[in-house]
Write a protein that holds these residues in place. Structure first.
Motif, PDB file in Angstrom:
ATOM      1  N   HIS A 159       2.430  12.660   1.241  1.00 30.28           N
ATOM      2  CA  HIS A 159       2.395  11.336   1.877  1.00 30.28           C
ATOM      3  C   HIS A 159       3.663  11.078   2.691  1.00 30.28           C
ATOM      4  O   HIS A 159       3.593  10.653   3.840  1.00 30.28           O
ATOM      5  N   THR A 212       3.489  13.116   5.829  1.00 24.81           N
ATOM      6  CA  THR A 212       2.363  12.792   6.701  1.00 24.81           C
ATOM      7  C   THR A 212       2.608  11.520   7.495  1.00 24.81           C
ATOM      8  O   THR A 212       2.285  11.458   8.690  1.00 24.81           O
ATOM      9  N   VAL A 213       3.167  10.498   6.874  1.00 21.79           N
ATOM     10  CA  VAL A 213       3.373   9.237   7.597  1.00 21.79           C
ATOM     11  C   VAL A 213       4.398   9.379   8.721  1.00 21.79           C
ATOM     12  O   VAL A 213       4.474   8.519   9.601  1.00 21.79           O
ATOM     13  N   GLU A 222       4.283  12.025  10.774  1.00 18.09           N
ATOM     14  CA  GLU A 222       3.635  12.783  11.838  1.00 18.09           C
ATOM     15  C   GLU A 222       3.400  11.886  13.050  1.00 18.09           C
ATOM     16  O   GLU A 222       3.035  10.720  12.905  1.00 18.09           O
ATOM     17  N   ASN A 256      -0.066  10.058  13.162  1.00 19.96           N
ATOM     18  CA  ASN A 256      -0.558   9.368  11.972  1.00 19.96           C
ATOM     19  C   ASN A 256      -0.489   7.858  12.156  1.00 19.96           C
ATOM     20  O   ASN A 256       0.528   7.328  12.583  1.00 19.96           O
ATOM     21  N   TYR A 266      -1.723   6.334   5.866  1.00 19.95           N
ATOM     22  CA  TYR A 266      -2.107   7.286   4.814  1.00 19.95           C
ATOM     23  C   TYR A 266      -2.053   6.512   3.501  1.00 19.95           C
ATOM     24  O   TYR A 266      -0.978   6.254   2.967  1.00 19.95           O
ATOM     25  N   GLU A 268      -7.049   7.837   5.435  1.00 20.99           N
ATOM     26  CA  GLU A 268      -6.052   8.234   6.421  1.00 20.99           C
ATOM     27  C   GLU A 268      -6.532   7.867   7.822  1.00 20.99           C
ATOM     28  O   GLU A 268      -7.729   7.893   8.089  1.00 20.99           O
ATOM     29  N   TYR A 307      -5.679   8.618  12.080  1.00 18.56           N
ATOM     30  CA  TYR A 307      -4.967   9.404  13.096  1.00 18.56           C
ATOM     31  C   TYR A 307      -5.386   8.905  14.467  1.00 18.56           C
ATOM     32  O   TYR A 307      -6.518   8.445  14.652  1.00 18.56           O
ATOM     33  N   GLN A 327      -5.412  14.653  13.888  1.00 17.50           N
ATOM     34  CA  GLN A 327      -5.890  14.964  12.539  1.00 17.50           C
ATOM     35  C   GLN A 327      -5.870  16.468  12.299  1.00 17.50           C
ATOM     36  O   GLN A 327      -5.484  16.934  11.232  1.00 17.50           O
ATOM     37  N   HIS A 341      -2.480  17.621  11.567  1.00 16.35           N
ATOM     38  CA  HIS A 341      -2.137  17.310  10.173  1.00 16.35           C
ATOM     39  C   HIS A 341      -2.595  18.426   9.238  1.00 16.35           C
ATOM     40  O   HIS A 341      -1.821  18.908   8.414  1.00 16.35           O
TER      41      HIS A 341
END
Length: 100
Positions: free
Chosen positions: A30, A33-34, A36, A39, A42, A58, A60, A66, A69
């Protein structure tokens, strides 16, 4: 031409005894990912009916974001290599949000 956002709905049924491990690993995924570029959000949820079932929501900016990711090292190492073996079931659905 505007890009279409992609939302991901994932349902993970965690094997008995591995929930805390999965949550720890998921926290790491997490946090990366946040950050990215594509994004939007998430969100991690836990089922009220079954404590071992997690729902991920999630967002994107596009399908390519996506895909970036799922091709990222933190996804491959954290989710595919470490989390997936700890799951009984895994369902992932990609969706396009509809306008009101």
């Amino acid at each position: 031409m505007a890009t279409t956002p992609i939302h991901v709905f994932a349902r993970w049924k965690v094997k008995e005894g591995y929930l805390e491990t999965v949550l720890r690993l998921l926290k790491e995924v997490h946090s990366k990912t946040v950050l990215e570029e594509g994004n939007l959000f998430y969100k991690i949820h836990r089922s009220k009916a079954d404590a071992n079932t997690l729902i991920l929501f999630e967002g994107y900016v596009s399908e390519s974001a996506q895909q970036a990711h799922v091709n990222a090292d933190h996804f491959k190492k954290g989710v595919v290599e470490q989390i997936v073996p700890l799951l009984e079931e895994r369902e992932v659905m990609l969706a396009i949000p509809l306008e009101d």
